[in-house]
Design an enzyme around this catalytic site. Structure first.
Site, PDB file in Angstrom:
ATOM      1  N   PHE A 144      11.785  -1.211  14.144  1.00 57.19           N
ATOM      2  CA  PHE A 144      10.540  -0.302  14.512  1.00 57.19           C
ATOM      3  C   PHE A 144      10.154   0.377  13.148  1.00 57.19           C
ATOM      4  O   PHE A 144      10.691   0.381  11.838  1.00 57.19           O
ATOM      5  CB  PHE A 144      10.910   0.653  15.455  1.00 57.19           C
ATOM      6  CG  PHE A 144      12.103   1.708  15.225  1.00 57.19           C
ATOM      7  CD1 PHE A 144      12.144   2.592  14.469  1.00 57.19           C
ATOM      8  CD2 PHE A 144      13.371   1.197  15.825  1.00 57.19           C
ATOM      9  CE1 PHE A 144      13.101   3.280  14.187  1.00 57.19           C
ATOM     10  CE2 PHE A 144      14.505   1.925  15.382  1.00 57.19           C
ATOM     11  CZ  PHE A 144      14.451   3.156  14.656  1.00 57.19           C
ATOM     12  N   VAL A 183       6.910   4.913   6.884  1.00 58.66           N
ATOM     13  CA  VAL A 183       7.134   5.772   5.790  1.00 58.66           C
ATOM     14  C   VAL A 183       6.561   4.959   4.437  1.00 58.66           C
ATOM     15  O   VAL A 183       6.870   3.768   4.283  1.00 58.66           O
ATOM     16  CB  VAL A 183       8.640   6.037   5.556  1.00 58.66           C
ATOM     17  CG1 VAL A 183       8.860   6.776   4.110  1.00 58.66           C
ATOM     18  CG2 VAL A 183       9.126   6.876   6.612  1.00 58.66           C
ATOM     19  N   GLY A 184       5.488   5.638   3.837  1.00 57.76           N
ATOM     20  CA  GLY A 184       4.917   4.625   2.711  1.00 57.76           C
ATOM     21  C   GLY A 184       4.425   5.512   1.637  1.00 57.76           C
ATOM     22  O   GLY A 184       3.817   6.652   2.134  1.00 57.76           O
ATOM     23  N   ARG A 190       7.067   7.964  -7.063  1.00 58.47           N
ATOM     24  CA  ARG A 190       8.293   8.681  -8.087  1.00 58.47           C
ATOM     25  C   ARG A 190       7.511  10.044  -8.397  1.00 58.47           C
ATOM     26  O   ARG A 190       7.710  10.512  -9.404  1.00 58.47           O
ATOM     27  CB  ARG A 190       8.616   7.796  -8.991  1.00 58.47           C
ATOM     28  CG  ARG A 190       9.298   6.511  -8.618  1.00 58.47           C
ATOM     29  CD  ARG A 190      10.450   6.373  -7.642  1.00 58.47           C
ATOM     30  NE  ARG A 190      10.618   5.069  -7.263  1.00 58.47           N
ATOM     31  CZ  ARG A 190      10.336   4.516  -6.282  1.00 58.47           C
ATOM     32  NH1 ARG A 190       9.416   5.159  -5.370  1.00 58.47           N
ATOM     33  NH2 ARG A 190      10.726   3.297  -6.113  1.00 58.47           N
ATOM     34  N   GLN A 191       7.001  10.712  -7.435  1.00 57.57           N
ATOM     35  CA  GLN A 191       6.252  12.270  -7.869  1.00 57.57           C
ATOM     36  C   GLN A 191       6.987  13.093  -6.581  1.00 57.57           C
ATOM     37  O   GLN A 191       6.376  13.908  -6.402  1.00 57.57           O
ATOM     38  CB  GLN A 191       4.942  11.982  -7.837  1.00 57.57           C
ATOM     39  CG  GLN A 191       4.528  10.982  -9.093  1.00 57.57           C
ATOM     40  CD  GLN A 191       2.828  11.115  -9.041  1.00 57.57           C
ATOM     41  OE1 GLN A 191       2.292  12.023  -8.864  1.00 57.57           O
ATOM     42  NE2 GLN A 191       2.306   9.989  -9.177  1.00 57.57           N
ATOM     43  N   GLY A 192       7.791  12.502  -5.844  1.00 61.59           N
ATOM     44  CA  GLY A 192       8.479  13.551  -4.918  1.00 61.59           C
ATOM     45  C   GLY A 192       7.594  13.691  -3.604  1.00 61.59           C
ATOM     46  O   GLY A 192       7.887  14.442  -2.721  1.00 61.59           O
ATOM     47  N   ILE A 193       6.690  12.641  -3.437  1.00 60.99           N
ATOM     48  CA  ILE A 193       6.041  12.650  -2.096  1.00 60.99           C
ATOM     49  C   ILE A 193       6.851  12.188  -0.913  1.00 60.99           C
ATOM     50  O   ILE A 193       6.861  13.096   0.011  1.00 60.99           O
ATOM     51  CB  ILE A 193       4.843  11.767  -2.268  1.00 60.99           C
ATOM     52  CG1 ILE A 193       3.858  12.287  -3.440  1.00 60.99           C
ATOM     53  CG2 ILE A 193       4.237  11.282  -0.683  1.00 60.99           C
ATOM     54  CD1 ILE A 193       2.659  11.300  -3.258  1.00 60.99           C
ATOM     55  N   TYR A 212      17.451   6.266   1.718  1.00 59.05           N
ATOM     56  CA  TYR A 212      17.422   7.467   2.597  1.00 59.05           C
ATOM     57  C   TYR A 212      18.718   8.098   2.714  1.00 59.05           C
ATOM     58  O   TYR A 212      18.758   9.296   3.390  1.00 59.05           O
ATOM     59  CB  TYR A 212      17.445   6.917   4.158  1.00 59.05           C
ATOM     60  CG  TYR A 212      15.759   6.565   4.428  1.00 59.05           C
ATOM     61  CD1 TYR A 212      14.903   7.236   4.532  1.00 59.05           C
ATOM     62  CD2 TYR A 212      15.545   4.957   4.135  1.00 59.05           C
ATOM     63  CE1 TYR A 212      13.515   7.003   4.840  1.00 59.05           C
ATOM     64  CE2 TYR A 212      14.073   4.825   4.606  1.00 59.05           C
ATOM     65  CZ  TYR A 212      13.210   5.595   4.673  1.00 59.05           C
ATOM     66  OH  TYR A 212      11.914   5.267   4.874  1.00 59.05           O
ATOM     67  N   SER A 272      13.642  -0.004   4.793  1.00 61.83           N
ATOM     68  CA  SER A 272      13.312  -1.291   3.913  1.00 61.83           C
ATOM     69  C   SER A 272      14.456  -1.790   3.075  1.00 61.83           C
ATOM     70  O   SER A 272      14.380  -2.712   2.660  1.00 61.83           O
ATOM     71  CB  SER A 272      11.856  -1.173   3.503  1.00 61.83           C
ATOM     72  OG  SER A 272      11.829   0.197   2.450  1.00 61.83           O
TER      73      SER A 272
HETATM   74  C1  LIG Z   1       9.950   4.281  -0.835  1.00 59.40           C
HETATM   75  C2  LIG Z   1       8.841   5.023  -1.061  1.00 59.40           C
HETATM   76  C3  LIG Z   1       8.646   5.616   0.235  1.00 59.40           C
HETATM   77  C4  LIG Z   1       9.282   6.081  -2.019  1.00 59.40           C
HETATM   78  O1  LIG Z   1       8.414   6.946  -2.237  1.00 59.40           O
HETATM   79  P1  LIG Z   1       8.442   8.244  -3.578  1.00 59.40           P
HETATM   80  O2  LIG Z   1       7.272   9.208  -3.187  1.00 59.40           O
HETATM   81  O3  LIG Z   1       8.231   7.175  -4.855  1.00 59.40           O
HETATM   82  O4  LIG Z   1       9.703   8.792  -3.299  1.00 59.40           O
HETATM   83  P2  LIG Z   1      10.164  10.168  -4.090  1.00 59.40           P
HETATM   84  O5  LIG Z   1       9.288  10.449  -5.665  1.00 59.40           O
HETATM   85  O6  LIG Z   1      10.146  11.281  -3.179  1.00 59.40           O
HETATM   86  O7  LIG Z   1      11.688   9.776  -4.472  1.00 59.40           O
HETATM   87  C5  LIG Z   1      12.776  10.479  -4.045  1.00 59.40           C
HETATM   88  C6  LIG Z   1      13.901   9.915  -4.723  1.00 59.40           C
HETATM   89  O8  LIG Z   1      14.283   8.566  -4.108  1.00 59.40           O
HETATM   90  C7  LIG Z   1      14.382   7.682  -5.149  1.00 59.40           C
HETATM   91  N1  LIG Z   1      13.862   6.528  -4.579  1.00 59.40           N
HETATM   92  C8  LIG Z   1      12.374   6.222  -4.188  1.00 59.40           C
HETATM   93  N2  LIG Z   1      12.245   4.887  -3.688  1.00 59.40           N
HETATM   94  C9  LIG Z   1      13.417   4.343  -3.824  1.00 59.40           C
HETATM   95  C10 LIG Z   1      13.735   2.954  -3.518  1.00 59.40           C
HETATM   96  N3  LIG Z   1      13.003   2.099  -2.888  1.00 59.40           N
HETATM   97  N4  LIG Z   1      15.068   2.757  -3.903  1.00 59.40           N
HETATM   98  C11 LIG Z   1      16.041   3.516  -4.255  1.00 59.40           C
HETATM   99  N5  LIG Z   1      15.661   4.728  -4.691  1.00 59.40           N
HETATM  100  C12 LIG Z   1      14.451   5.419  -4.343  1.00 59.40           C
HETATM  101  C13 LIG Z   1      13.621   8.120  -6.234  1.00 59.40           C
HETATM  102  O9  LIG Z   1      14.024   7.503  -7.630  1.00 59.40           O
HETATM  103  C14 LIG Z   1      13.924   9.592  -6.353  1.00 59.40           C
HETATM  104  O10 LIG Z   1      15.360   9.790  -6.800  1.00 59.40           O
HETATM  105  P3  LIG Z   1      15.816  11.125  -7.399  1.00 59.40           P
HETATM  106  O11 LIG Z   1      15.673  12.263  -6.644  1.00 59.40           O
HETATM  107  O12 LIG Z   1      17.025  10.687  -8.092  1.00 59.40           O
HETATM  108  O13 LIG Z   1      14.784  11.179  -8.757  1.00 59.40           O
HETATM  109  C15 LIG Z   1       7.880   4.319  -1.567  1.00 59.40           C
HETATM  110  O14 LIG Z   1       8.215   3.766  -2.994  1.00 59.40           O
HETATM  111  C16 LIG Z   1       7.388   3.188  -1.007  1.00 59.40           C
HETATM  112  O15 LIG Z   1       6.171   3.261  -0.232  1.00 59.40           O
HETATM  113  N6  LIG Z   1       7.690   2.229  -0.956  1.00 59.40           N
HETATM  114  C17 LIG Z   1       7.181   0.779  -0.065  1.00 59.40           C
HETATM  115  C18 LIG Z   1       7.180   1.178   1.298  1.00 59.40           C
HETATM  116  C19 LIG Z   1       8.683   1.368   1.619  1.00 59.40           C
HETATM  117  O16 LIG Z   1       9.448   0.614   1.411  1.00 59.40           O
HETATM  118  N7  LIG Z   1       8.536   2.243   2.679  1.00 59.40           N
HETATM  119  C20 LIG Z   1       9.829   2.589   3.418  1.00 59.40           C
HETATM  120  C21 LIG Z   1       9.980   1.734   4.770  1.00 59.40           C
HETATM  121  S1  LIG Z   1      11.407   2.211   5.442  1.00 59.40           S
END
Ligand SMILES: CC(C)(COP(=O)(O)OP(=O)(O)OC[C@H]1O[C@@H](n2cnc3c(N)ncnc32)[C@H](O)[C@@H]1OP(=O)(O)O)[C@@H](O)C(=O)NCCC(=O)NCCS
Length: 405
Positions: free
Chosen positions: A405, A81-82, A89-92, A119, A114
């Site tokens: 994993f 998941v990345g 923070r655009q809902g992806i 989640y 992570s």
């Molecule tokens: C974590 C990650 C996948 C989030 O993706 P994103 O597209 O920015 O997430 P979204 O925009 O869909 O956010 C959805 C919600 O989750 C929250 N959120 C996103 N990442 C978060 C984090 N790391 N910690 C806490 N909250 C988080 C957002 O603030 C948003 O909250 P809201 O609904 O209250 O506004 C991205 O930041 C990323 O790739 N991080 C590095 C890799 C990683 O950690 N991957 C997870 C592996 S398990």
């Protein structure tokens, strides 16, 4: 946050390296995929998010089984998941999670997070804890071995696979939370490229044999030479211990805890009820730390509840809410015991109410439903129902997840 406007689609096999490249950039590691990674890729289970021709998000599920209380069931193992750093923070992620949860054919999905804050909003809950040891080998003092504990022997990784696979299957029969491995996944697990050893030795594969010469336990470990001001201070890094027979368990741990030159032992995959603490006279010197391990998400509530077994007889109607998977909303009558379970939609008055998140937290038997009632996340409508369901959802062995994993 609402789902993004970007296009989410299924990946193709040819896109494997690009897929991994985006995830690696998001996680800040250098990707070097090999043929085995490509073989293991299930493109039809991998989602990519596109901004024009660019990959800006990834998520995939692996088809593996998982031990749950009293059974071994298919579980979508969610990983990779990345989101591209410029597109966060655009809902992806929200778009990826929503689609994935609605499409997985298994009744449950599991992952290692992570970061703890990501989640929960998608109905996942931590359902298992992991204990990490940072043991001081000068203080921990393993109990002396009494009698003949049988032979501990080093074997080569190439001959190890079938023996280790059998042991893992035995662990799955005894503890929830253990992910199964196909032959390819075993080959991946036993890969040992020098550039990934981080200054440690090659992996040692150690097995224990019972009186008849049958392997009944194994350990994967590495060493790292070190010297301190008062002499040798090497480290033992234990990757995996699987030994369900008491003699094998004791012999393998005794071997690890008494290695010459070593001052410290690290192990990051112990269970909360890990028996090791009984085998040393100074358990505090194991340096235990507890964190979250496996997160669970029930994607099909009645099927998931019918797939596991229950520690005590239970007959309860649970009202469930789920803001992402419509079919999980409603009342379900669960009838179960140690040998059988059924769960059907019901119109009866509910005994308990909760969201799909609390059910997921309790699913592997490690978190009492009463824990969630204490903060109002589970509501009891019928006196006694909470206590009965808490006992039934519990399990005698704590879950353990052996790999991130
Ligand atoms: C974590 C990650 C996948 C989030 O993706 P994103 O597209 O920015 O997430 P979204 O925009 O869909 O956010 C959805 C919600 O989750 C929250 N959120 C996103 N990442 C978060 C984090 N790391 N910690 C806490 N909250 C988080 C957002 O603030 C948003 O909250 P809201 O609904 O209250 O506004 C991205 O930041 C990323 O790739 N991080 C590095 C890799 C990683 O950690 N991957 C997870 C592996 S398990």
């Amino acid at each position: 946050m609402a789902d993004s406007e970007f296009v989410v689609r299924v990946a193709t096999a040819a896109e494997h390296d690009r897929f991994v490249g985006l995830f690696a950039a998001a996680m800040m590691f250098e990707s070097s995929p090999d043929d085995l990674d490509r073989e293991l890729f299930e493109p039809e289970r991998a989602l990519v998010v596109m901004d024009g021709d660019e990959f800006v998000g990834t998520a995939k599920a692996m088809s593996r089984d998982l031990s749950v209380p009293g059974a071994v069931v298919p579980a979508a193992h969610v990983t990779a998941v990345g989101v591209r750093s410029t597109h966060r923070r655009q809902g992806i992620l929200s778009g990826l999670m929503g689609r994935q949860l609605r499409e997985v054919p298994e009744a449950l999905a599991v992952l290692w997070a992570s970061e703890s804050g990501i989640y929960g909003r998608f109905g996942y809950a931590p359902a298992a804890w992991v204990v990490s040891y940072e043991a001081d080998l000068h203080r921990v003092k393993p109990h002396p071995v009494r009698g003949d504990l049988g032979g501990v022997e080093e074997i080569r990784a190439e001959e190890a696979l079938p023996l280790l696979a059998r042991m893992l299957g035995e662990l799955q029969a005894r503890r929830p939370g253990v992910s199964g491995r196909s032959e390819q996944l075993w080959r991946k697990r036993l890969q040992d490229q020098p550039e990934h050893r981080g200054g440690m030795t090659a992996r040692h594969v150690l097995v224990h044999r019972d009186g008849a010469g049958i392997v009944d336990g194994y350990v994967l470990w590495r060493g790292k030479m070190g010297w301190g001001p008062t002499g040798p201070a090497s480290e033992v890094v234990v990757e995996e211990v699987v030994a369900v027979e008491p003699t094998a368990y004791h012999a393998l741990w005794y071997h690890l805890l008494t290695l010459d030159l070593a001052a410290k032992l690290e192990y990051g995959k112990a269970a909360v009820d890990e028996p090791l603490q009984q085998l040393v006279s100074s358990p505090v010197a194991l340096g235990r730390r507890v964190t979250e391990s496996l997160w669970v998400r029930l994607t099909d509530v009645p099927r998931a509840l019918a797939q596991r077994r229950y520690a005590t007889s239970v007959d309860v109607v649970i009202e469930v809410t789920d803001h992402l998977v419509e079919a999980n909303n409603g009342r379900f009558r669960l009838i179960g015991d140690t040998g059988h379970a059924s769960c059907e939609r019901s119109e009866s008055t509910p005994d308990l109410s909760m969201s799909v998140t609390e059910l997921a937290g309790a699913y592997l038997g490690a978190r009492p439903l009463a824990e969630f009632a204490a903060t109002g996340r589970v509501t009891e409508h019928t006196p006694g129902a909470l206590s009965a369901a808490t006992s039934a959802f519990g399990w005698p062995a704590a879950p353990v997840s052996l790999e991130i994993f």
